[in-house]
Design a protein around this motif. Structure first.
Motif, mmCIF file in Angstrom:
data_model
loop_
_atom_site.group_PDB
_atom_site.id
_atom_site.type_symbol
_atom_site.label_atom_id
_atom_site.label_comp_id
_atom_site.label_asym_id
_atom_site.label_seq_id
_atom_site.Cartn_x
_atom_site.Cartn_y
_atom_site.Cartn_z
ATOM 1 N N MET A 283 0.850 -1.199 0.000
ATOM 2 C CA MET A 283 0.000 0.000 0.000
ATOM 3 C C MET A 283 0.881 1.242 0.000
ATOM 4 S SD MET A 283 -2.896 1.194 2.768
ATOM 5 C CE MET A 283 -3.856 -0.296 2.480
ATOM 6 N N LEU A 284 0.484 2.256 -0.758
ATOM 7 C CA LEU A 284 1.219 3.501 -0.803
ATOM 8 C C LEU A 284 1.074 4.265 0.516
ATOM 9 C CD1 LEU A 284 0.223 4.697 -4.384
ATOM 10 C CD2 LEU A 284 2.265 3.454 -3.691
ATOM 11 N N ILE A 285 2.063 5.101 0.789
ATOM 12 C CA ILE A 285 2.033 5.894 2.024
ATOM 13 C C ILE A 285 0.885 6.896 2.011
ATOM 14 C CG2 ILE A 285 3.262 7.603 3.402
ATOM 15 C CD1 ILE A 285 5.863 6.428 2.353
ATOM 16 N N CYS A 286 0.778 7.639 0.925
ATOM 17 C CA CYS A 286 -0.064 8.838 0.918
ATOM 18 C C CYS A 286 -1.246 8.774 -0.026
ATOM 19 C CB CYS A 286 0.784 10.055 0.545
ATOM 20 S SG CYS A 286 2.175 10.340 1.654
ATOM 21 N N ALA A 287 -1.426 7.659 -0.744
ATOM 22 C CA ALA A 287 -2.542 7.557 -1.682
ATOM 23 C C ALA A 287 -3.022 6.118 -1.743
ATOM 24 C CB ALA A 287 -2.113 8.032 -3.071
ATOM 25 N N LEU A 288 -4.280 5.950 -2.059
ATOM 26 C CA LEU A 288 -4.865 4.619 -2.153
ATOM 27 C C LEU A 288 -4.938 4.141 -3.594
ATOM 28 C CD1 LEU A 288 -7.786 5.001 0.405
ATOM 29 C CD2 LEU A 288 -5.517 4.007 0.769
ATOM 30 N N TRP A 289 -4.491 4.992 -4.536
ATOM 31 C CA TRP A 289 -4.548 4.652 -5.941
ATOM 32 C C TRP A 289 -3.135 4.701 -6.513
ATOM 33 C CZ3 TRP A 289 -8.031 8.125 -3.762
ATOM 34 C CH2 TRP A 289 -7.482 9.370 -3.473
ATOM 35 N N PRO A 290 -2.924 4.079 -7.671
ATOM 36 C CA PRO A 290 -1.582 4.073 -8.251
ATOM 37 C C PRO A 290 -1.097 5.481 -8.582
ATOM 38 C CG PRO A 290 -2.974 2.427 -9.289
ATOM 39 C CD PRO A 290 -3.872 3.278 -8.446
ATOM 40 N N VAL A 291 0.221 5.662 -8.511
ATOM 41 C CA VAL A 291 0.856 6.916 -8.887
ATOM 42 C C VAL A 291 1.907 6.593 -9.932
ATOM 43 C CG1 VAL A 291 2.207 8.880 -8.107
ATOM 44 C CG2 VAL A 291 0.455 7.908 -6.609
ATOM 45 N N TRP A 292 1.839 7.262 -11.075
ATOM 46 C CA TRP A 292 2.820 6.999 -12.133
ATOM 47 C C TRP A 292 3.755 8.186 -12.206
ATOM 48 C CZ3 TRP A 292 -2.373 6.014 -12.495
ATOM 49 C CH2 TRP A 292 -2.736 4.680 -12.644
ATOM 50 N N ALA A 293 5.060 7.921 -12.054
ATOM 51 C CA ALA A 293 6.030 9.006 -12.108
ATOM 52 C C ALA A 293 7.398 8.461 -12.475
ATOM 53 C CB ALA A 293 6.114 9.717 -10.759
ATOM 54 N N ALA A 294 8.089 9.181 -13.337
ATOM 55 C CA ALA A 294 9.505 8.930 -13.551
ATOM 56 C C ALA A 294 10.218 9.853 -12.575
ATOM 57 C CB ALA A 294 9.862 9.223 -15.001
ATOM 58 N N ALA A 295 11.315 10.473 -12.975
ATOM 59 C CA ALA A 295 11.956 11.446 -12.101
ATOM 60 C C ALA A 295 10.991 12.602 -11.865
ATOM 61 C CB ALA A 295 13.244 11.955 -12.728
ATOM 62 N N ALA A 296 10.739 12.899 -10.605
ATOM 63 C CA ALA A 296 9.785 13.951 -10.278
ATOM 64 C C ALA A 296 10.345 15.314 -10.662
ATOM 65 C CB ALA A 296 9.475 13.912 -8.784
ATOM 66 N N SER A 297 9.480 16.190 -11.123
ATOM 67 C CA SER A 297 9.874 17.543 -11.528
ATOM 68 C C SER A 297 9.268 18.549 -10.566
ATOM 69 C CB SER A 297 9.413 17.839 -12.951
ATOM 70 O OG SER A 297 10.007 16.950 -13.867
ATOM 71 N N PRO A 298 10.059 19.548 -10.146
ATOM 72 C CA PRO A 298 9.554 20.489 -9.149
ATOM 73 C C PRO A 298 8.952 21.758 -9.730
ATOM 74 C CG PRO A 298 11.901 20.805 -9.402
ATOM 75 C CD PRO A 298 11.504 19.708 -10.374
ATOM 76 N N GLU A 299 8.174 22.405 -8.901
ATOM 77 C CA GLU A 299 7.649 23.735 -9.177
ATOM 78 C C GLU A 299 8.308 24.688 -8.190
ATOM 79 O OE1 GLU A 299 3.413 26.114 -8.388
ATOM 80 O OE2 GLU A 299 3.501 23.921 -8.286
ATOM 81 N N GLU A 300 8.802 25.815 -8.677
ATOM 82 C CA GLU A 300 9.395 26.814 -7.786
ATOM 83 C C GLU A 300 8.281 27.596 -7.108
ATOM 84 O OE1 GLU A 300 12.224 30.805 -7.961
ATOM 85 O OE2 GLU A 300 12.429 29.275 -9.528
#
Length: 273
Positions: A1-18
């Motif tokens: 089970m994911l820490i913070c969500a109950l549904w799948p999360v799809w991500a490669a390298a995460a990209s930030p917002e300033e």
């Protein structure tokens, strides 16, 4: 089970917002915000850098988040969490603190506490943030900032109408908190290196016993043991540590990193569910 969500999360390298937000001391801080693709609201981690700051200083990542911070962002976003990395140094005209003697630094835990609390207040005011699902994480100088920002004896901490649900400090310096009568305002866990000669584990073990905090000591590990790259090396440019003037050791231990992150996952799941 994911820490913070109950549904799948799809991500490669995460990209930030300033993003920009105020510290409690009035300084306008810059931060890097990562959010998962899953629907809001998001549980969030505020992640505090060490004395070296947020950014890589050499190599292909120069000027970007260093490997440890990017790896943590990728990991947390993959678990469905948002994560905010406040920059406490460059808005105040500093690049790093590691090579400065502790008594000569212009940025200490007074500013780091103000920054952590300002970051937490900003997150909780955002429409995408889940109320009461906010954790604080930090490394080294940022680990000490976790202690500073969760100290119930401090007026600024006690004055906040909210609390971090969890504080996790990787190899913090604990001597000052031990001497000042630190009392945690939330659940606290520390991840320590058995062989750390930069911020030695002894004072943190004593602090943990005094306040009932969780203390995890990883055998054969030095400072920065959770770094995903590099190896243990002597940093002769650091004037502080167990043997001032003789340098300190820092570098990765993949086994300890895996163990510490497994425990971190459990802690976050329990606190942010």
């Amino acid at each position: 089970m994911l820490i913070c969500a109950l549904w799948p999360v799809w991500a490669a390298a995460a990209s930030p917002e300033e993003v920009h937000f105020p510290s409690l001391d009035g300084t306008t801080l810059k931060g890097w915000l990562f959010k998962p693709a899953s629907p809001a609201p998001h549980a969030t981690v505020v992640a505090l850098h060490g004395c070296g700051g947020l950014y890589a200083t050499t190599g292909a990542r120069k000027g970007e988040l260093n490997a440890r911070h990017q790896a943590m962002a990728d990991w947390l976003v993959g678990e469905g969490c948002a994560v905010l990395f406040p920059d406490s140094l460059t808005p105040r005209g500093e690049r790093e603190l590691c090579t400065q003697k502790i008594g000569q630094r212009r940025i200490d835990q007074t500013q780091r506490r103000a920054d952590a609390l300002g970051a937490g207040a900003w997150v909780l005011a955002q429409p995408w943030a889940a109320p009461q699902r906010l954790a604080l994480l930090g490394w080294s100088h940022g680990g000490s900032a976790v202690l500073a920002a969760t100290d119930a004896t401090r007026r600024e901490v006690a004055a906040q109408p909210w609390r971090f649900a969890l504080g996790v400090a990787f190899y913090p310096g604990c001597s000052a908190a031990l001497k000042s009568g630190y009392r945690p305002a939330t659940r606290l866990a520390m991840m320590l290196g058995e062989l750390d000669d930069w911020t030695p584990p002894g004072p943190c073990i004593e602090l943990g016993q005094a306040v009932g905090a969780e203390v995890n000591v990883y055998p054969g590990s030095y400072h920065d043991f959770d770094n995903p790259i590099g190896s243990v090396r002597l940093r002769a440019d650091v004037p502080n540590g167990t043997h001032p003037g003789q340098g300190v050791h820092a570098g990765r231990n993949p086994v300890a990193r895996e163990q510490a992150y497994a425990r971190l996952k459990e802690l976050l799941r329990e606190a942010l569910r």
